[in-house]
Motif scaffolding. Structure first.
Motif, short mmCIF file in Angstrom:
data_model
loop_
_atom_site.label_atom_id
_atom_site.label_comp_id
_atom_site.label_asym_id
_atom_site.label_seq_id
_atom_site.Cartn_x
_atom_site.Cartn_y
_atom_site.Cartn_z
N ARG A 1 -0.12 0.60 -7.81
CA ARG A 1 -0.91 1.84 -7.79
C ARG A 1 -2.23 1.66 -8.52
NH1 ARG A 1 1.94 5.87 -11.26
NH2 ARG A 1 0.91 4.56 -12.84
N THR B 1 0.84 -1.20 0.00
CA THR B 1 0.00 0.00 0.00
C THR B 1 0.87 1.25 0.00
OG1 THR B 1 -1.75 -1.18 1.19
CG2 THR B 1 -1.83 1.22 1.23
N ALA C 1 2.31 1.76 -3.46
CA ALA C 1 1.27 2.23 -4.39
C ALA C 1 0.98 3.71 -4.19
CB ALA C 1 0.01 1.40 -4.19
N ARG C 2 0.85 4.11 -2.93
CA ARG C 2 0.53 5.51 -2.65
C ARG C 2 1.69 6.44 -3.00
NH1 ARG C 2 -2.48 4.37 3.17
NH2 ARG C 2 -4.52 3.82 2.28
N LEU D 1 -4.76 -0.10 -6.41
CA LEU D 1 -5.23 0.64 -5.24
C LEU D 1 -6.36 1.61 -5.58
CD1 LEU D 1 -4.61 0.98 -2.18
CD2 LEU D 1 -3.09 2.87 -2.81
N VAL E 1 -6.69 -0.35 0.95
CA VAL E 1 -5.39 -1.01 1.17
C VAL E 1 -5.28 -2.20 0.23
CG1 VAL E 1 -5.21 -0.33 3.60
CG2 VAL E 1 -6.32 -2.49 2.99
N LEU E 2 -4.04 -2.59 -0.02
CA LEU E 2 -3.79 -3.77 -0.85
C LEU E 2 -3.58 -4.99 0.04
CD1 LEU E 2 -1.35 -2.22 -3.48
CD2 LEU E 2 -3.80 -2.69 -3.74
N ASP F 1 -3.05 -9.17 -3.87
CA ASP F 1 -2.77 -8.12 -4.85
C ASP F 1 -1.30 -8.10 -5.22
OD1 ASP F 1 -5.43 -7.18 -4.89
OD2 ASP F 1 -5.06 -5.98 -3.08
#
Length: 394
Positions: free
Chosen positions: A278, A266, A269-270, A281, A286-287, A291
């Motif tokens: 990303r 997460t 990704a953020r 998400l 949340v991942l 994932d």
């Protein structure tokens, strides 16, 4: 009701392992006279443990009658995880008759979670899968006082400390109940029905929301003096690092587990460091480890890095265990193990690099093939052993 003597327990064990047999075969196998085996079989049939199973194949003379474990024997396995609740029914031969599953949050507390388990057992009974209920085995994701049937200081189970799980379930069902740590029971399931059948000494490593290890030595579970044996998720990799749910820093579980993968994926990704993560998400907060696996298989290098780093960390901890207790096999299971052979390759590489050549010269490290059934099989097998009075040794 349980067998009345060791002869009856040996008969039941033989029938469970070898299937239907004649009285003559059982007498020869167990070194009992024909009259003695006849007496014991008659008593076992009277108690509902065995039943007639037709005639053996002809060998030129009168065909012998066969006996088998009663087709009405039923045991229930309840596998309580951090995020899932699995309930299954097995028969006397340890074959799964039916199973069902629900998503839960272990932090809801013992009474709501156990109430759901009771309801699920009721539905299986209503579906005709429980003509009898001969015993229930329960697995929980924390240390257990096996003698007392309750959890002891479980780090991820608020409200469960010393909650009388066994007594609570026994109040709902008039049958024997046993409680153990969930990973111990997954190891038992593997010993009876998985890749570790007939292996006397092995480790079962569960990688899920947390990490734990079931230790089988001499075909028996090693629980430790207070039920916390195998709690490898809280072995420290570093003096610093992520704070673990146990309150310490640098634990294996804080660095690599389902929860750790969710946190790290997460964050990547953020931060925009992983386009694949990303994109996943976009429609969620949340991942998950699943994932990460999806992104890894799609070619995302950051996701691949998370899996490889985690495998190396796990391999480092397991190398110490291999040097210490010299298992004949390591079986890896749990939800995160679905990351598959990329993960396993890193575990193997790090473990073989750090362990002594003698300890790893013939050490297979394999992925469990039982999936979500390992826990319920082990829980039901545990209570089956207790009710039938048998031991797991060959």
């Amino acid at each position: 009701m349980q067998p009345e003597n060791a002869h009856q327990a040996r008969v039941l064990k033989s029938l469970r392992c070898n299937g239907p047999q004649s009285a003559v075969e059982l007498a020869a196998q167990l070194s009992l006279s024909r009259s003695k085996i006849g007496q014991e079989l008659a008593r076992l049939e009277e108690m509902g443990f065995v039943e007639r199973a037709g005639k053996a194949e002809s060998r030129g003379g009168r065909r012998s009658g066969l006996v088998q474990l009663s087709g009405r024997l039923r045991f229930v396995g309840v596998d309580i995880g951090a995020t899932s609740l699995d309930v299954g029914v097995i028969d006397g031969r340890l074959d799964i008759v039916a199973q069902t599953s629900e998503v839960i949050d272990i932090e809801a507390g013992p009474e709501p979670i156990l109430a759901r388990a009771v309801e699920m057992i009721g539905k299986l009974r209503a579906g005709g899968h429980l003509p009898t209920l001969d015993g229930i085995g329960v697995g929980v994701p924390g240390p257990v006082s096996f003698r007392d049937g309750f959890t002891v200081s479980p780090p991820i189970m608020p409200g469960w400390d010393r909650f009388p799980v066994r007594e609570h379930v026994m109040q709902q069902f008039d049958c024997p109940v046993l409680v153990d740590n969930d990973v111990n029971l997954m190891a038992v399931g593997e010993m009876y029905s998985g890749l570790a059948q007939s292996v006397a000494d092995f480790l079962f490593v569960k990688i899920g929301t947390g990490i734990g290890c079931g230790i089988i030595t001499g075909h028996r579970v090693l629980r430790g003096s207070n039920g916390s044996a195998g709690d490898i998720g809280h072995i420290a990799l570093h003096d610093t690092g992520p704070v673990c749910r146990c309150g310490r820093t640098g634990c294996l579980e804080a660095c690599f587990s389902g929860a750790a993968l969710s946190r790290d994926a997460t964050a990547l990704a953020r931060g925009g460091e992983s386009p694949g993560l990303r994109d996943l998400l976009v429609d969620r907060e949340v991942l998950t480890a699943e994932d990460v696996g999806f992104a890894m298989r799609a070619g995302d290098p950051q996701a691949l890095g998370l899996v490889r780093d985690g495998g190396r960390r796990l391999g480092r901890v397991l190398s110490g265990l291999v040097n210490f207790c010299n298992p004949a096999m390591i079986v890896v299971g749990g939800g995160v193990s679905k990351l598959g052979h990329v993960l396993l390759a890193e575990v193997r590489s790090e473990l073989y690099r750090r362990s002594t050549p003698l300890a790893t010269s013939s050490l297979p490290i394999v992925l469990s093939e039982l999936g979500d059934s390992a826990g319920i099989l082990g829980a039901a097998a545990m209570i089956s052993d207790h009710v039938l009075g048998v031991s797991p040794e060959p």
